[in-house]
Motif scaffolding. Sequence first.
Motif, PDB file in Angstrom:
ATOM      1  N   THR A   1       3.532  11.207   2.713  1.00 50.80           N
ATOM      2  CA  THR A   1       2.740  10.258   1.927  1.00 50.80           C
ATOM      3  C   THR A   1       2.669   8.905   2.621  1.00 50.80           C
ATOM      4  O   THR A   1       1.602   8.263   2.657  1.00 50.80           O
ATOM      5  CB  THR A   1       3.359  10.094   0.522  1.00 50.80           C
TER       6      THR A   1
ATOM      7  N   ALA B   1      -0.591   6.985   4.094  1.00 46.14           N
ATOM      8  CA  ALA B   1      -0.947   5.662   3.579  1.00 46.14           C
ATOM      9  C   ALA B   1      -0.992   4.607   4.670  1.00 46.14           C
ATOM     10  O   ALA B   1      -1.251   3.433   4.384  1.00 46.14           O
ATOM     11  CB  ALA B   1       0.048   5.254   2.500  1.00 46.14           C
TER      12      ALA B   1
ATOM     13  N   ALA C   1       1.478   4.238  -2.918  1.00 42.41           N
ATOM     14  CA  ALA C   1       1.104   5.636  -2.691  1.00 42.41           C
ATOM     15  C   ALA C   1       2.300   6.559  -2.950  1.00 42.41           C
ATOM     16  O   ALA C   1       2.164   7.618  -3.579  1.00 42.41           O
ATOM     17  CB  ALA C   1       0.589   5.806  -1.259  1.00 42.41           C
TER      18      ALA C   1
ATOM     19  N   GLU D   1       0.803  -1.218   0.000  1.00 49.61           N
ATOM     20  CA  GLU D   1       0.000   0.000   0.000  1.00 49.61           C
ATOM     21  C   GLU D   1       0.845   1.280   0.000  1.00 49.61           C
ATOM     22  O   GLU D   1       0.654   2.173  -0.817  1.00 49.61           O
ATOM     23  CB  GLU D   1      -0.926   0.003   1.224  1.00 49.61           C
TER      24      GLU D   1
END
Length: 395
Positions: A119, A123, A15, A11
């Motif tokens: 980020t 995430a 991202a 994940e």
Amino acid sequence: MAPEQDTFAAEVAAAMRAQLPAVAERTVAAIVVEVPSYTEAFAGPMGRRIEYAVQLALGGFLELAAAPGGVDPSRPIGPALEEAFKLGRGEARSGRSIDALLGAYRVGARVAWRHMSETAVAAGMPAGSLARFAELVFAYIDQLSAASASGHADHLDSSGRLRRRNLERLAGLLLTGAPPYDLASAAERADWAPPRTLTAVLLPESRVRGALAVLDGRTLQAGEDLPGAEPGAERTVLLVPDADGYVRTQLVRALSGREAVVGPARPWQQARSSYSRALRALQLDLRPDGDLPVDTELRLTDLVLRADGEALGDLRAQLLAPLDGLSPGPREKLVETLRSWLLHHGRREKVAAELFVHPQTVRYRMGQLRELYGDRLEDPQCVLGLTLALGAVER
């Protein structure tokens, strides 16, 4: 640990990868602002290429970081390090300092980490993984910085060695009197702009470094085995640009106390002539005036008179033969008086002042000399010969 790693790989990495173009743009923008050396270099198309390169570097790091088990910061990252090494060499070729490049790395690491960590947190990266991720980012940057610094130094070292060899080869060609075309080609190959004149300076090897520090930066230094020099002379020749006129006075003063011999200034392609003159003065063992070097321009008479020592000895013996019957003491006084009389054109007061004797003593000695030489002291050829024979008496 495994779930955290899998979450990062599945994940978080996705991202962050989506944000790479924006991170690369912000990184380059920050470098342009904070590292002035890159303001112009990164403008226009070059800036876009750099953004793309930064994006690729960060993307490659994400692939390594997201691999099973993560990445060991102590393990070399081959392709990335190779590119960083090339970048360092390229920056050196462009004339930018390693400080500028390392500054760009520091700015880039800070900006990239700030945006990528934001980020990653958004995430869902756990705190433990975030700390590990920070360690990997800065270890990666450290390795890239070291590789670029190595490439930068390697280029400077290799190009410096090559240029030094080319400059030494040019100096050797100048000293051996190579043809003008060869000299021009060698100067171009050495990236050396020819001056109007060159002046040869001979000095002991131990004095070279100190002399170079005070001379024109374009000064050439010849290698070993100087043409015409005696083996084991342990002397080095420097070829100093544009040291004629008033600059020559400065050159002579700068070489004070360095046991140097300074040749005449010559058109740069005729530097061999200057070297030959300086070498001749050295071989004749002309003595300097105090701490000042031997300036061949001030010793031309000595150089001419002593050019053929054997012929000079024969001339002296021939013209002083009328004094051979005298004992050494009186003979020496008459030779001394005759020399001074010739150089002062017979002015008795000048001769007496130079010899620290009474004018009547000069008159008495000249009477003795006229008895020994007769009318020959009135013969221009004899006077010329005696002037040459006695003009080279050691100082």
